[in-house]
Design a protein around this motif. Structure first.
Motif, PDB file in Angstrom:
ATOM      1  N   GLY A 118      47.264  33.774  40.750  1.00  0.00           N
ATOM      2  CA  GLY A 118      45.919  34.325  40.595  1.00  0.00           C
ATOM      3  C   GLY A 118      45.747  35.632  41.341  1.00  0.00           C
ATOM      4  O   GLY A 118      45.058  36.536  40.868  1.00  0.00           O
TER       5      GLY A 118
ATOM      6  N   LYS B 175      49.194  23.729  42.826  1.00  0.00           N
ATOM      7  CA  LYS B 175      48.009  24.427  43.355  1.00  0.00           C
ATOM      8  C   LYS B 175      48.410  25.700  44.100  1.00  0.00           C
ATOM      9  O   LYS B 175      47.769  26.745  43.952  1.00  0.00           O
ATOM     10  CB  LYS B 175      47.217  23.507  44.278  1.00  0.00           C
ATOM     11  CG  LYS B 175      46.467  22.421  43.545  1.00  0.00           C
ATOM     12  CD  LYS B 175      45.737  21.508  44.510  1.00  0.00           C
ATOM     13  CE  LYS B 175      45.052  20.370  43.770  1.00  0.00           C
ATOM     14  NZ  LYS B 175      44.401  19.425  44.684  1.00  0.00           N
TER      15      LYS B 175
ATOM     16  N   THR C 158      47.403  29.572  42.896  1.00  0.00           N
ATOM     17  CA  THR C 158      46.709  30.489  43.805  1.00  0.00           C
ATOM     18  C   THR C 158      47.483  31.799  43.944  1.00  0.00           C
ATOM     19  O   THR C 158      46.905  32.885  43.879  1.00  0.00           O
ATOM     20  CB  THR C 158      46.504  29.831  45.184  1.00  0.00           C
ATOM     21  OG1 THR C 158      45.710  28.651  45.008  1.00  0.00           O
ATOM     22  CG2 THR C 158      45.821  30.769  46.149  1.00  0.00           C
TER      23      THR C 158
ATOM     24  N   GLU D 252      44.754  38.941  38.982  1.00  0.00           N
ATOM     25  CA  GLU D 252      43.314  38.854  39.190  1.00  0.00           C
ATOM     26  C   GLU D 252      42.481  39.568  38.127  1.00  0.00           C
ATOM     27  O   GLU D 252      41.409  39.098  37.776  1.00  0.00           O
ATOM     28  CB  GLU D 252      42.934  39.324  40.586  1.00  0.00           C
ATOM     29  CG  GLU D 252      43.211  40.779  40.872  1.00  0.00           C
ATOM     30  CD  GLU D 252      42.861  41.146  42.300  1.00  0.00           C
ATOM     31  OE1 GLU D 252      41.952  40.532  42.873  1.00  0.00           O
ATOM     32  OE2 GLU D 252      43.507  42.049  42.835  1.00  0.00           O
TER      33      GLU D 252
ATOM     34  N   TRP E 213      42.471  37.114  35.302  1.00  0.00           N
ATOM     35  CA  TRP E 213      42.526  35.731  35.760  1.00  0.00           C
ATOM     36  C   TRP E 213      41.602  34.805  34.977  1.00  0.00           C
ATOM     37  O   TRP E 213      41.974  33.672  34.663  1.00  0.00           O
ATOM     38  CB  TRP E 213      42.239  35.649  37.251  1.00  0.00           C
ATOM     39  CG  TRP E 213      42.497  34.276  37.802  1.00  0.00           C
ATOM     40  CD1 TRP E 213      41.618  33.464  38.435  1.00  0.00           C
ATOM     41  CD2 TRP E 213      43.731  33.542  37.766  1.00  0.00           C
ATOM     42  NE1 TRP E 213      42.219  32.285  38.791  1.00  0.00           N
ATOM     43  CE2 TRP E 213      43.524  32.316  38.391  1.00  0.00           C
ATOM     44  CE3 TRP E 213      44.991  33.822  37.258  1.00  0.00           C
ATOM     45  CZ2 TRP E 213      44.511  31.356  38.518  1.00  0.00           C
ATOM     46  CZ3 TRP E 213      45.985  32.861  37.385  1.00  0.00           C
ATOM     47  CH2 TRP E 213      45.739  31.649  38.010  1.00  0.00           C
TER      48      TRP E 213
ATOM     49  N   GLU F 269      47.367  27.392  35.009  1.00  0.00           N
ATOM     50  CA  GLU F 269      47.286  26.062  35.621  1.00  0.00           C
ATOM     51  C   GLU F 269      48.214  25.083  34.911  1.00  0.00           C
ATOM     52  O   GLU F 269      48.927  24.308  35.567  1.00  0.00           O
ATOM     53  CB  GLU F 269      45.842  25.556  35.588  1.00  0.00           C
ATOM     54  CG  GLU F 269      44.947  26.277  36.563  1.00  0.00           C
ATOM     55  CD  GLU F 269      43.486  25.890  36.471  1.00  0.00           C
ATOM     56  OE1 GLU F 269      42.774  26.119  37.450  1.00  0.00           O
ATOM     57  OE2 GLU F 269      43.064  25.368  35.415  1.00  0.00           O
TER      58      GLU F 269
ATOM     59  N   ARG G  12      43.768  31.889  33.569  1.00  0.00           N
ATOM     60  CA  ARG G  12      43.752  30.712  34.444  1.00  0.00           C
ATOM     61  C   ARG G  12      44.109  29.385  33.759  1.00  0.00           C
ATOM     62  O   ARG G  12      44.965  28.649  34.263  1.00  0.00           O
ATOM     63  CB  ARG G  12      42.409  30.598  35.160  1.00  0.00           C
ATOM     64  CG  ARG G  12      42.413  29.472  36.162  1.00  0.00           C
ATOM     65  CD  ARG G  12      41.104  29.374  36.909  1.00  0.00           C
ATOM     66  NE  ARG G  12      41.251  28.347  37.922  1.00  0.00           N
ATOM     67  CZ  ARG G  12      40.678  28.387  39.092  1.00  0.00           C
ATOM     68  NH1 ARG G  12      39.896  29.389  39.406  1.00  0.00           N
ATOM     69  NH2 ARG G  12      40.882  27.416  39.949  1.00  0.00           N
TER      70      ARG G  12
END
Length: 109
Positions: free
Chosen positions: A17, A10, A14, A21, A24, A32, A28
């Motif tokens: 990201g 996590k 973050t 951005e 993202w 992940e 994403r």
């Protein structure tokens, strides 16, 4: 101290990201998945090092292989440059550096 791969993942997502951005939304799901794998790799390295089955040198090689695998996957996302992917991976590992290095008792990151 035992590494928590879910929390590490996590934190890394973050951090990545923030770097990625602009792309993202597209990146994403891949990020992940790849950072979860990277976190599991760090947990595996911790277990092997603490059980004296993996040397710091082998740990570094193992980490490098997983980083390269993550980079390869992220590079498949259209519009991402190698530099952006490297920055994202570096940011992701940067946020967990102290935790991982403390758990391993040597500077892997």
């Amino acid at each position: 101290m035992s590494l928590d791969p879910e929390n590490l993942g996590k934190l890394m997502v973050t951090a990545a990201g923030g770097v990625l951005e602009k792309r993202w939304k597209t990146v994403r799901p891949y990020a992940e998945e790849e950072f979860a794998k990277l976190a599991e790799t760090l947990k595996f390295i911790e277990a092997e090092v603490l059980a004296l089955r993996m040397s710091p040198k082998k740990a570094a090689i193992h980490l490098k292989m997983q980083k390269e695998a993550a980079a390869t996957v992220l590079l498949t996302v259209q519009g991402l440059s190698k530099l952006a992917v490297e920055e994202a991976i570096n940011a992701a590992l940067g946020v967990v550096r102290d935790t991982v290095n403390a758990a391993l008792r040597f500077p892997l990151l």
